[in-house]
Motif scaffolding. Structure first.
Motif, PDB file in Angstrom:
ATOM      1  N   LYS A  63      -1.871  17.445 -10.639  1.00  0.00           N
ATOM      2  CA  LYS A  63      -2.833  18.100 -11.515  1.00  0.00           C
ATOM      3  C   LYS A  63      -4.190  18.198 -10.828  1.00  0.00           C
ATOM      4  N   ARG A  64      -4.965  19.195 -11.213  1.00  0.00           N
ATOM      5  CA  ARG A  64      -6.322  19.329 -10.696  1.00  0.00           C
ATOM      6  C   ARG A  64      -7.289  18.738 -11.723  1.00  0.00           C
ATOM      7  N   PRO A  65      -8.132  17.809 -11.316  1.00  0.00           N
ATOM      8  CA  PRO A  65      -9.105  17.237 -12.266  1.00  0.00           C
ATOM      9  C   PRO A  65     -10.014  18.321 -12.828  1.00  0.00           C
ATOM     10  N   GLY A  66     -10.326  18.232 -14.122  1.00  0.00           N
ATOM     11  CA  GLY A  66     -11.202  19.205 -14.744  1.00  0.00           C
ATOM     12  C   GLY A  66     -12.646  19.041 -14.302  1.00  0.00           C
ATOM     13  N   ILE A  67     -13.452  20.072 -14.540  1.00  0.00           N
ATOM     14  CA  ILE A  67     -14.860  20.043 -14.138  1.00  0.00           C
ATOM     15  C   ILE A  67     -15.599  18.893 -14.824  1.00  0.00           C
ATOM     16  N   GLY A  68     -15.326  18.704 -16.125  1.00  0.00           N
ATOM     17  CA  GLY A  68     -15.974  17.621 -16.849  1.00  0.00           C
ATOM     18  C   GLY A  68     -15.618  16.265 -16.277  1.00  0.00           C
TER      19      GLY A  68
ATOM     20  N   ASN B  72      -8.495   6.985 -11.676  1.00  0.00           N
ATOM     21  CA  ASN B  72      -7.986   7.958 -12.639  1.00  0.00           C
ATOM     22  C   ASN B  72      -7.915   9.360 -12.042  1.00  0.00           C
ATOM     23  N   THR B  73      -8.907   9.690 -11.206  1.00  0.00           N
ATOM     24  CA  THR B  73      -8.906  10.998 -10.541  1.00  0.00           C
ATOM     25  C   THR B  73      -7.744  11.109  -9.567  1.00  0.00           C
ATOM     26  N   MET B  74      -7.520  10.069  -8.764  1.00  0.00           N
ATOM     27  CA  MET B  74      -6.405  10.092  -7.823  1.00  0.00           C
ATOM     28  C   MET B  74      -5.075  10.118  -8.554  1.00  0.00           C
ATOM     29  N   SER B  75      -5.017   9.483  -9.729  1.00  0.00           N
ATOM     30  CA  SER B  75      -3.791   9.504 -10.526  1.00  0.00           C
ATOM     31  C   SER B  75      -3.441  10.928 -10.942  1.00  0.00           C
ATOM     32  N   LEU B  76      -4.452  11.701 -11.348  1.00  0.00           N
ATOM     33  CA  LEU B  76      -4.217  13.100 -11.707  1.00  0.00           C
ATOM     34  C   LEU B  76      -3.709  13.894 -10.507  1.00  0.00           C
ATOM     35  N   VAL B  77      -4.376  13.696  -9.364  1.00  0.00           N
ATOM     36  CA  VAL B  77      -3.990  14.419  -8.151  1.00  0.00           C
ATOM     37  C   VAL B  77      -2.561  14.078  -7.752  1.00  0.00           C
TER      38      VAL B  77
ATOM     39  N   LEU C 216     -11.094  16.018  -3.582  1.00  0.00           N
ATOM     40  CA  LEU C 216      -9.967  15.893  -4.502  1.00  0.00           C
ATOM     41  C   LEU C 216      -9.948  17.046  -5.510  1.00  0.00           C
ATOM     42  N   PHE C 217     -11.140  17.528  -5.859  1.00  0.00           N
ATOM     43  CA  PHE C 217     -11.261  18.601  -6.847  1.00  0.00           C
ATOM     44  C   PHE C 217     -10.995  19.981  -6.234  1.00  0.00           C
ATOM     45  N   LEU C 218     -11.449  20.196  -4.998  1.00  0.00           N
ATOM     46  CA  LEU C 218     -11.428  21.530  -4.403  1.00  0.00           C
ATOM     47  C   LEU C 218     -10.199  21.813  -3.544  1.00  0.00           C
ATOM     48  N   LEU C 219      -9.657  20.805  -2.878  1.00  0.00           N
ATOM     49  CA  LEU C 219      -8.556  21.049  -1.953  1.00  0.00           C
ATOM     50  C   LEU C 219      -7.267  21.402  -2.691  1.00  0.00           C
ATOM     51  N   PRO C 220      -6.367  22.139  -2.031  1.00  0.00           N
ATOM     52  CA  PRO C 220      -5.023  22.331  -2.595  1.00  0.00           C
ATOM     53  C   PRO C 220      -4.375  20.976  -2.843  1.00  0.00           C
ATOM     54  N   ASN C 221      -3.510  20.908  -3.838  1.00  0.00           N
ATOM     55  CA  ASN C 221      -2.985  19.608  -4.262  1.00  0.00           C
ATOM     56  C   ASN C 221      -2.322  18.837  -3.128  1.00  0.00           C
ATOM     57  N   ARG C 222      -1.600  19.521  -2.266  1.00  0.00           N
ATOM     58  CA  ARG C 222      -0.915  18.823  -1.175  1.00  0.00           C
ATOM     59  C   ARG C 222      -1.914  18.102  -0.284  1.00  0.00           C
ATOM     60  N   MET C 223      -3.007  18.776   0.059  1.00  0.00           N
ATOM     61  CA  MET C 223      -4.028  18.157   0.905  1.00  0.00           C
ATOM     62  C   MET C 223      -4.772  17.059   0.151  1.00  0.00           C
ATOM     63  N   ALA C 224      -5.028  17.276  -1.138  1.00  0.00           N
ATOM     64  CA  ALA C 224      -5.718  16.273  -1.940  1.00  0.00           C
ATOM     65  C   ALA C 224      -4.867  15.008  -2.068  1.00  0.00           C
TER      66      ALA C 224
ATOM     67  N   PHE D 119       0.818  -1.215   0.000  1.00  0.00           N
ATOM     68  CA  PHE D 119       0.000   0.000   0.000  1.00  0.00           C
ATOM     69  C   PHE D 119       0.854   1.269   0.000  1.00  0.00           C
ATOM     70  N   SER D 120       2.149   1.133   0.266  1.00  0.00           N
ATOM     71  CA  SER D 120       2.944   2.298   0.612  1.00  0.00           C
ATOM     72  C   SER D 120       3.308   3.171  -0.582  1.00  0.00           C
ATOM     73  N   GLU D 121       3.367   2.605  -1.775  1.00  0.00           N
ATOM     74  CA  GLU D 121       3.797   3.374  -2.937  1.00  0.00           C
ATOM     75  C   GLU D 121       2.594   4.017  -3.604  1.00  0.00           C
ATOM     76  N   VAL D 122       2.397   5.285  -3.356  1.00  0.00           N
ATOM     77  CA  VAL D 122       1.261   6.016  -3.909  1.00  0.00           C
ATOM     78  C   VAL D 122       1.740   6.768  -5.145  1.00  0.00           C
ATOM     79  N   THR D 123       1.610   6.168  -6.316  1.00  0.00           N
ATOM     80  CA  THR D 123       2.052   6.772  -7.569  1.00  0.00           C
ATOM     81  C   THR D 123       0.953   6.620  -8.617  1.00  0.00           C
ATOM     82  N   SER D 124       1.016   7.499  -9.622  1.00  0.00           N
ATOM     83  CA  SER D 124       0.043   7.402 -10.699  1.00  0.00           C
ATOM     84  C   SER D 124       0.245   6.111 -11.482  1.00  0.00           C
ATOM     85  N   LYS D 125       1.471   5.649 -11.563  1.00  0.00           N
ATOM     86  CA  LYS D 125       1.741   4.373 -12.249  1.00  0.00           C
ATOM     87  C   LYS D 125       1.000   3.235 -11.579  1.00  0.00           C
TER      88      LYS D 125
END
Length: 340
Positions: free
Chosen positions: A273-278, A264-269, A306-314, A215-221
């Motif tokens: 990156k901030r997920p788009g509205i769409g 996919n949303t967490m991968s962007l974060v 995930l959408f609203l918080l600053p990236n560090r907090m997200a 669980f420890s490796e939190v990466t988009s990959k």
């Protein structure tokens, strides 16, 4: 045709679990059910696991192989097993006292899978949370098939909380996309028989440094790999269901499951990156479509955060969602709210 008293093969796979494998084996040997065999496969351990396994002599069948990973190790053990039903028990987990006697009445030809809750314990065997997943006592597959069609999954315990009729594991074909033995099997089971859900813990699931490392490796990959595995299982399931004459329904695979969109949303974060509205609108729509009650509310709030918080907090929030070791209190609340 199954025999009147089904024979159960219990397969214990072990890799560098010298601290736990003896307790695991003893938990099976102490069961008040006699019609079973124990096959212990050491997957090329580099510690003293093999020595611990050999101490049980002819009370078990012990096999040692080069390190090949969980999937190949379990498939090899399956080829050696004689049982009508198969139970894969991880060497760091424990079978509960009297568990097999409670399960025995369900070892019937019409039953494809028996699943039960597990009690999480730490490395010393101390309980560290509530039993999971939350299961309703059922003896049917209809709701599980509906959940697969709707969400792409149904709530199921880890490997050590499941016993399968042997044929569910047979003829699966290529599973190059997979890491474990029961990834597609748990999805297939409701389509080829009755799934029994037992709403009590009949085993113990150990949480320790070795398995928490997954669980420890939190990466988009990693997020993308989970999406590929999730979708790979569903496409494989569709092929298996179509090829099996006993299957009850067909499977239509989509690309907009809420679980996939969440990853996919967490991968962007995680990539900053901030997920788009769409994107967020589609994710929230999938959550609303697939869930009800508190779970729908919790997942919608999670997505909005995930959408609203600053990236560090997200990123931190995503890490907590992925990694159950980061906060015991938050982990328990998330487990109760999300039940995934």
């Amino acid at each position: 045709m199954l025999k009147s008293q089904p024979f159960l093969s219990i397969i214990i796979s072990c890799y560098n679990y010298e601290m736990y494998v003896s307790e695991c084996i003893r938990s099976v040997l102490s069961q008040n059910y006699d019609n079973f065999e124990i096959i212990v496969v050491d997957d090329g351990s580099t510690d003293n696991s093999w020595d611990k396994i050999q101490e049980f002599g002819d009370r078990i069948s012990a096999v040692r192989t080069e390190n090949r990973g969980s999937l190949k190790t379990c498939l090899n053990a399956l080829s050696l097993a004689k049982g009508d039903f198969i139970y894969f028990l991880d060497a760091d987990d424990v079978l509960g006292e009297g568990a097999l006697a409670e399960i025995a009445p369900y070892l019937r030809p019409d039953v494809s899978k028996i699943q039960f809750m597990l009690l999480p314990i730490d490395k010393d065997g101390t309980p560290i949370g509530n039993a999971f997943p939350s299961l309703q006592p059922t003896a049917g597959s209809g709701p599980l098939i509906q959940s697969i069609q709707k969400k792409g999954y149904y709530d199921t315990p880890p490997t050590s909380g499941n016993i399968y009729r042997r044929d569910v594991y047979e003829g699966l074909g290529d599973m190059a996309y997979e890491r474990g033995i029961d990834g597609v099997s748990y999805l297939l089971a409701p389509f080829v028989g009755t799934v029994i859900s037992i709403d009590k813990p009949l085993g113990k699931y150990r949480i320790h440094n070795a398995n928490l490392s997954s669980f420890s490796e939190v990466t988009s990959k990693r997020m993308k790999a989970q999406v590929d595995r999730f979708m790979g299982r569903l496409h494989h399931l569709a092929e298996l269901v179509q090829s099996r004459p006993t299957a009850t329904e067909k499977v239509e695979v989509r690309n907009n499951y809420a679980y996939v969109m969440e990853l996919n949303t967490m991968s962007l974060v995680i990539d900053g990156k901030r997920p788009g509205i769409g994107h967020m609108s589609a994710y929230i729509g999938a959550v609303v479509r697939e869930n009800t009650g508190n779970k729908r509310i919790a997942l919608c709030l999670f997505g909005l955060a995930l959408f609203l918080l600053p990236n560090r907090m997200a990123r931190h929030l995503a890490a907590i969602r992925i990694d159950p070791s980061r906060s015991h209190q938050i982990r328990s609340r998330f487990k109760q709210a999300f039940c995934v």
